[in-house]
Design a protein around this motif. Structure first.
Motif, short mmCIF file in Angstrom:
data_model
loop_
_atom_site.label_atom_id
_atom_site.label_comp_id
_atom_site.label_asym_id
_atom_site.label_seq_id
_atom_site.Cartn_x
_atom_site.Cartn_y
_atom_site.Cartn_z
N VAL A 51 0.84 -1.20 0.00
CA VAL A 51 0.00 0.00 0.00
C VAL A 51 0.87 1.25 0.00
O VAL A 51 1.79 1.39 0.81
CB VAL A 51 -0.96 0.02 1.21
CG1 VAL A 51 -1.78 1.30 1.21
CG2 VAL A 51 -1.89 -1.19 1.18
N GLU A 68 -2.40 0.34 -4.30
CA GLU A 68 -1.30 -0.59 -4.09
C GLU A 68 -0.32 -0.53 -5.26
O GLU A 68 -0.72 -0.33 -6.41
CB GLU A 68 -1.82 -2.02 -3.96
CG GLU A 68 -2.60 -2.31 -2.70
CD GLU A 68 -2.98 -3.77 -2.61
OE1 GLU A 68 -2.26 -4.53 -1.94
OE2 GLU A 68 -3.98 -4.14 -3.25
N ARG A 91 -2.87 -0.84 -8.36
CA ARG A 91 -4.18 -1.42 -8.08
C ARG A 91 -4.99 -0.44 -7.25
O ARG A 91 -4.54 0.02 -6.19
CB ARG A 91 -4.02 -2.74 -7.32
CG ARG A 91 -5.30 -3.53 -7.14
CD ARG A 91 -5.06 -4.69 -6.21
NE ARG A 91 -6.17 -5.62 -6.14
CZ ARG A 91 -6.37 -6.47 -5.14
NH1 ARG A 91 -5.52 -6.51 -4.12
NH2 ARG A 91 -7.40 -7.29 -5.15
N GLY A 93 -7.99 0.52 -4.91
CA GLY A 93 -8.95 -0.03 -3.96
C GLY A 93 -10.24 0.75 -3.95
O GLY A 93 -10.52 1.55 -4.86
N ASN A 94 -11.06 0.54 -2.92
CA ASN A 94 -12.36 1.20 -2.81
C ASN A 94 -12.24 2.72 -2.95
O ASN A 94 -11.51 3.37 -2.19
CB ASN A 94 -13.00 0.89 -1.46
CG ASN A 94 -13.56 -0.51 -1.40
OD1 ASN A 94 -13.64 -1.20 -2.41
ND2 ASN A 94 -13.97 -0.96 -0.21
N ASP A 174 -13.50 -6.19 0.72
CA ASP A 174 -12.06 -6.04 0.85
C ASP A 174 -11.69 -4.67 0.29
O ASP A 174 -11.83 -4.42 -0.91
CB ASP A 174 -11.35 -7.14 0.06
CG ASP A 174 -9.83 -7.06 0.16
OD1 ASP A 174 -9.32 -6.04 0.67
OD2 ASP A 174 -9.16 -8.01 -0.26
N THR A 176 -9.04 -3.30 -0.57
CA THR A 176 -7.98 -3.25 -1.58
C THR A 176 -8.44 -3.76 -2.94
O THR A 176 -7.72 -3.62 -3.93
CB THR A 176 -6.76 -4.07 -1.14
OG1 THR A 176 -7.13 -5.45 -1.03
CG2 THR A 176 -6.20 -3.58 0.19
N CYS A 177 -9.63 -4.34 -3.00
CA CYS A 177 -10.13 -4.89 -4.26
C CYS A 177 -10.40 -3.78 -5.27
O CYS A 177 -10.96 -2.73 -4.93
CB CYS A 177 -11.43 -5.67 -4.03
SG CYS A 177 -11.17 -7.41 -3.66
#
Length: 370
Positions: A51, A68, A91, A93-94, A174, A176-177
């Motif tokens: 992160v 991330e 990546r 996340g939310n 999650d 981080t998704c």
């Protein structure tokens, strides 16, 4: 003194001419954004595991939320991230986003090419925005099995400094998704010009978005409901599913450097409106085939012009091949819409979970003389 002033004058004139000549030969922008492949990584102190910590921790980018910095390969929790264009990716996340300000030409049209792949849920949505224009990109459907899904988004620059942003609008259990961004490039779209004697603009699809050179599965062009300005100048993607822009380096292309793959059956259509003279006759010609990408089966492309329709069949073994067809039509107005779509759905040999389809190239309309 006079000699010195003359020397200064001619020196300034020479510099001015050199500058104007250089400006006249400045190439069109076409390449990665600054750190667009994310290979320039953060400092170790700006990472907590994967992160990113801090708004400016990712070089050349501004981040918000849980972003991330990941490497390709197996991940904790049983995930596997395919990053075919390099070693690293971002990546989102939310409700996370990354953005960058680019210096562009006011009034010019640009196309972003970017790799985006969902990593967790089916309902992930990526919002891409630039210069006051935005598109919510549903990435539920996978068009390639190796993390190679690549999209294009076009916009017109309304100022000299444009903020380009990618935002995950989804919220998952999650935090981080979210979508994985592998590489991001930008290209200035050159103005279209008619070729003398031909009525179709960009009929060979030579003018299109940036194509990644080291790895390409084609570039998905969004329907106009998602992207009002087409990244394929002259053409309209007026369907529910995208079409795919393919290049000759990575695919079999009948003519020139590029073609279009109709990937979504009847849910994929591409069209162009041309100028015609009512009651005058014209000939529409085009080439179809397969891109030598293991797309197989009995293919059929349907073409429409004025009140005429032509269905062209092609038996594909997925090894590359093509055929040309043509038909005559009579214009019924000063504007005639040309439309092409694939009649059937297709998948690749040994990869039945991903869509493909026939290619289209070399579209021409010529007047019929008595």
């Amino acid at each position: 003194m006079t000699f010195l002033m003359s020397l200064i004058f001619f020196s300034v004139l020479s510099l001015s001419l050199s500058y104007s000549q250089a400006a006249a030969h400045t190439p069109f922008l076409d390449g990665l954004l600054a750190n667009g492949n994310f290979e320039e990584g953060p400092k170790a102190s700006d990472l907590q595991k994967t992160v990113l910590i801090g708004r400016y921790s990712l070089p050349k980018w501004e981040i918000s939320g849980v972003v991330e910095y990941v490497s390709g390969g197996p991940q904790p929790g049983g995930f596997y991230f395919a990053i075919p264009r390099g070693a690293h990716a971002a990546r989102l996340g939310n409700e996370a986003s990354i953005s960058q300000v680019a210096d562009l030409k006011v009034g010019s049209t640009y196309s972003l090419t970017f790799s985006a792949t969902r990593t967790c849920a089916q309902d992930e949505v990526l919002r891409v925005s630039a210069s006051g224009q935005s598109s919510d990109l549903p990435i539920q459907t996978l068009y390639s099995s190796d993390g190679g899904d690549t999209y294009a988004f076009a916009f017109k620059a309304t100022s000299g400094s444009v903020k380009i942003s990618f935002h995950n609008t989804g919220v998952q259990e999650d935090p981080t998704c979210g979508p994985l961004l592998d590489a991001i490039a930008i290209k200035e779209m050159r103005p279209l010009r008619y070729t003398k004697g031909y009525l179709v603009k960009n009929g060979g699809f030579e003018i299109g978005p940036h194509v990644f050179k080291n790895f390409s599965t084609g570039v998905l062009l969004l329907p106009k409901i998602h992207d009002i300005i087409s990244p394929l100048p002259g053409w309209i993607v007026e369907s529910l599913k995208p079409v795919k822009y393919i290049d000759s380096k990575h695919f079999r292309v009948p003519e020139g450097q590029a073609a279009i793959e109709l990937t979504g059956g009847r849910e994929t259509a591409i069209s162009q409106i041309i100028r015609t003279i009512p009651k005058k006759f014209y000939t529409l010609s085009f080439t179809i085939g397969d891109a030598k990408n293991s797309c197989h089966g009995s293919m059929m492309v349907e073409a429409f012009a004025a009140n005429e329709t032509l269905k062209v069949k092609f038996e594909s073994t997925g090894n590359g091949g093509f055929k040309s067809s043509s038909f005559k039509f009579q214009a019924i107005s000063a504007r005639t819409r040309l439309t092409f779509f694939s009649a059937f759905y297709h998948t690749k040999l040994n990869d039945y979970g991903h869509f493909c389809g026939p290619l289209l190239d070399d579209v021409k309309v010529l007047p019929v003389f008595p």
